[in-house]
Design an enzyme around this catalytic site. Structure first.
Site, PDB file in Angstrom:
ATOM      1  N   HIS A 144       0.811  -1.223   0.000  1.00  0.00           N
ATOM      2  CA  HIS A 144       0.000   0.000   0.000  1.00  0.00           C
ATOM      3  C   HIS A 144       0.840   1.267   0.000  1.00  0.00           C
ATOM      4  O   HIS A 144       0.311   2.363  -0.152  1.00  0.00           O
ATOM      5  CB  HIS A 144      -0.940   0.024   1.209  1.00  0.00           C
ATOM      6  N   GLU A 153       0.019  -2.975   7.805  1.00  0.00           N
ATOM      7  CA  GLU A 153      -0.870  -2.075   8.555  1.00  0.00           C
ATOM      8  C   GLU A 153      -0.632  -2.161  10.061  1.00  0.00           C
ATOM      9  O   GLU A 153      -0.604  -3.256  10.620  1.00  0.00           O
ATOM     10  CB  GLU A 153      -2.349  -2.427   8.281  1.00  0.00           C
ATOM     11  N   GLU A 194      -4.607   3.657   1.909  1.00  0.00           N
ATOM     12  CA  GLU A 194      -5.769   3.693   2.805  1.00  0.00           C
ATOM     13  C   GLU A 194      -5.768   4.915   3.718  1.00  0.00           C
ATOM     14  O   GLU A 194      -6.565   5.000   4.651  1.00  0.00           O
ATOM     15  CB  GLU A 194      -5.826   2.408   3.639  1.00  0.00           C
ATOM     16  N   ASP A 230      -2.041  -5.737  10.535  1.00  0.00           N
ATOM     17  CA  ASP A 230      -2.234  -6.635   9.396  1.00  0.00           C
ATOM     18  C   ASP A 230      -0.858  -6.814   8.775  1.00  0.00           C
ATOM     19  O   ASP A 230      -0.325  -5.886   8.168  1.00  0.00           O
ATOM     20  CB  ASP A 230      -3.219  -6.071   8.368  1.00  0.00           C
ATOM     21  N   ASP A 300      -7.068 -13.418   6.445  1.00  0.00           N
ATOM     22  CA  ASP A 300      -7.603 -12.642   5.309  1.00  0.00           C
ATOM     23  C   ASP A 300      -7.256 -13.397   4.020  1.00  0.00           C
ATOM     24  O   ASP A 300      -8.088 -14.139   3.488  1.00  0.00           O
ATOM     25  CB  ASP A 300      -6.985 -11.230   5.342  1.00  0.00           C
ATOM     26  N   LYS A 325     -14.478  -9.916   3.249  1.00  0.00           N
ATOM     27  CA  LYS A 325     -14.487  -8.921   2.166  1.00  0.00           C
ATOM     28  C   LYS A 325     -15.420  -9.468   1.083  1.00  0.00           C
ATOM     29  O   LYS A 325     -15.054 -10.435   0.398  1.00  0.00           O
ATOM     30  CB  LYS A 325     -13.084  -8.762   1.584  1.00  0.00           C
TER      31      LYS A 325
HETATM   32  P1  PGA Z   1      -5.985  -5.101  -0.056  1.00  0.00           P
HETATM   33  O1  PGA Z   1      -5.451  -4.914   1.418  1.00  0.00           O
HETATM   34  O2  PGA Z   1      -7.347  -4.518  -0.151  1.00  0.00           O
HETATM   35  O3  PGA Z   1      -4.957  -4.349  -0.872  1.00  0.00           O
HETATM   36  O4  PGA Z   1      -5.969  -6.576  -0.348  1.00  0.00           O
HETATM   37  C1  PGA Z   1      -6.256  -4.977   2.536  1.00  0.00           C
HETATM   38  C2  PGA Z   1      -5.874  -6.125   3.418  1.00  0.00           C
HETATM   39  O5  PGA Z   1      -4.891  -6.854   3.155  1.00  0.00           O
HETATM   40  O6  PGA Z   1      -6.555  -6.345   4.411  1.00  0.00           O
HETATM   41 ZN    ZN Z   2      -5.274  -8.116   5.081  1.00  0.00          ZN
END
Ligand code: PGA
Ligand code: ZN
Length: 399
Positions: A144, A153, A194, A230, A300, A325
């Protein structure tokens, strides 16, 4: 009954095109939703097609199965029609981006027909009364933001906040405090995708900066703010290098497990997402054994909102929570199934944005509808605050 589905290309927060869907119904119902898009995507996610291809394929295959055929309020039928139109198990024919946009737009149209807010339509009369704790990305790097931290993160987790609104503002305060500390340290930072600060500092320094910011704001506001990560470790993992690559330092799987367990102990981490590679159920299980009592270990890229992969994880004892997601799996029904399987097995659900987002607020409603423990949707920037502000409105029942 659905009378029209319109698809178009709109901008996402990175300036890339994404799919937006409008669903119209006979009784005048209307719903609009847009697909988000990842950068550190999991290998096992449903397929995102180039938006123009996804739109063309959905027009050809999906729309004829929806218009004059399905009620917008019957989510299982809408999503079943999308699955049947696609014919694959990963939406590679019509694109998970077209599928999820239509699925979410239909849900909104269904809510509109009922005159109910989306969280109420999706959650129903027996929905729980809890509100999700927002996880706020305050420092980040990885995919990111290049030249920043290796860990993707660093998250504030205001677990002691007395209300959603106070939690949301606490995360913003931590974000602001991080900036002050970085300035004091002579390492001012740009922002990543983000909206988290993306300073050119080591992971070790980032731990200390975020730890200080979280504890300063916690003292000031008088409630507990936890610290989470994360790690997006699938992006760090390189088989040829023999492990997890942090610049010149390469950690074996055993060293990675030790490292995460040490950080959990040192910084009292309440949440660690993707601490290991997306194929490493065993490593996840070992870490969960060691720290799972005090910390959420969340999958994830490991689970990709997929019930089969989650079941494999449950059987292995891998993790104790799942990131949800909707675009990883392509429909709201599939996302609900993943939450249900998780909760039935004692896993917490964490509803999440993607690094590429739009102003769409569906995930705020989804988090409330499913009674999710956490929602991960950034801290600042319009496409993130759209969800956070919607959460505040829902808590205020002013949607
Ligand atoms: P991504 O990252 O939307 O770029 O996959 C978010 C995450 O890893 O939680
Ligand atoms: Zn993630």
């Amino acid at each position: 009954l659905i009378t029209d589905v319109r698809l178009r290309r709109v901008l996402d927060s990175r300036g890339n095109p994404t799919v937006e869907a409008d669903v119209l119904t006979q009784s005048g119902g209307f719903g609009r939703a847009a697909a988000p898009s990842g950068a550190s995507t999991g290998e096992y996610e449903a397929i995102e097609l180039p938006p123009s291809e996804a739109i063309a394929a959905a027009r050809r295959h999906a729309i004829p199965r929806l218009v004059d055929e399905v009620h917008a309020g019957n989510q299982r039928e809408v999503d079943g029609a999308l699955r049947a139109a696609d014919g694959t198990d990963n939406f590679s024919e019509i694109g998970a981006n077209s599928a999820v946009a239509i699925s979410m737009a239909a849900a909104k149209a269904g809510a509109d027909v009922l005159g109910a807010p989306l969280y109420q339509h999706l959650g129903g009369a027996f929905r729980g009364e809890n509100f999700p704790v927002p996880l706020g990305n305050v420092v980040g790097g990885g995919e990111h933001a290049k030249e920043a931290t290796h860990i993707q993160e660093f998250l504030a987790a205001p677990v002691g906040a007395p209300s959603v609104s106070e939690a949301v503002f606490a995360n913003a305060a931590v974000h602001a405090r991080v900036s002050e500390i970085l300035d004091e340290n002579g390492t001012p930072a740009a922002k990543g995708d983000e909206g988290a600060w993306a300073p050119p500092i080591s992971d070790a320094e980032a731990f200390d900066v975020v730890d200080q910011a979280v504890s300063d704001v916690s003292d000031e506001l008088g409630f507990e703010i936890g610290f989470g990560l994360d790690m997006a470790a699938a992006e760090l993992y390189d088989e040829d290098e023999g492990g997890y690559v942090y610049g010149d330092d390469v950690k074996s799987t055993a060293e990675q497990v030790d490292y995460v367990a040490d950080m959990v102990a040192e910084y009292d981490l309440v949440y660690v997402e993707d601490p290991l590679d997306e194929d490493d159920y065993e490593g996840f299980a070992e870490l969960t054994d060691r720290v799972g009592e005090q910390t959420l270990i969340c999958g994830d890229d490991l689970f990709v909102t997929n019930v089969e992969r989650l079941q494999e994880g449950i059987d292995a004892g891998a993790g104790n929570s799942i990131l949800i997601k909707p675009n990883q799996i392509g429909s709201l029904s599939d996302a609900f199934d993943a939450v249900e399987l998780a909760v039935r097995n004692g896993y917490d659900a964490v509803i999440s944005h993607r690094s590429g987002e739009t102003e769409d607020t569906t995930i705020a409603h989804l988090a409330v509808a499913t009674d999710a423990a956490f929602i991960k949707t950034g801290t600042v920037q319009g496409e993130r605050t759209a969800k956070l502000n919607e959460l505040i409105r829902i808590a205020d029942d002013a949607v």
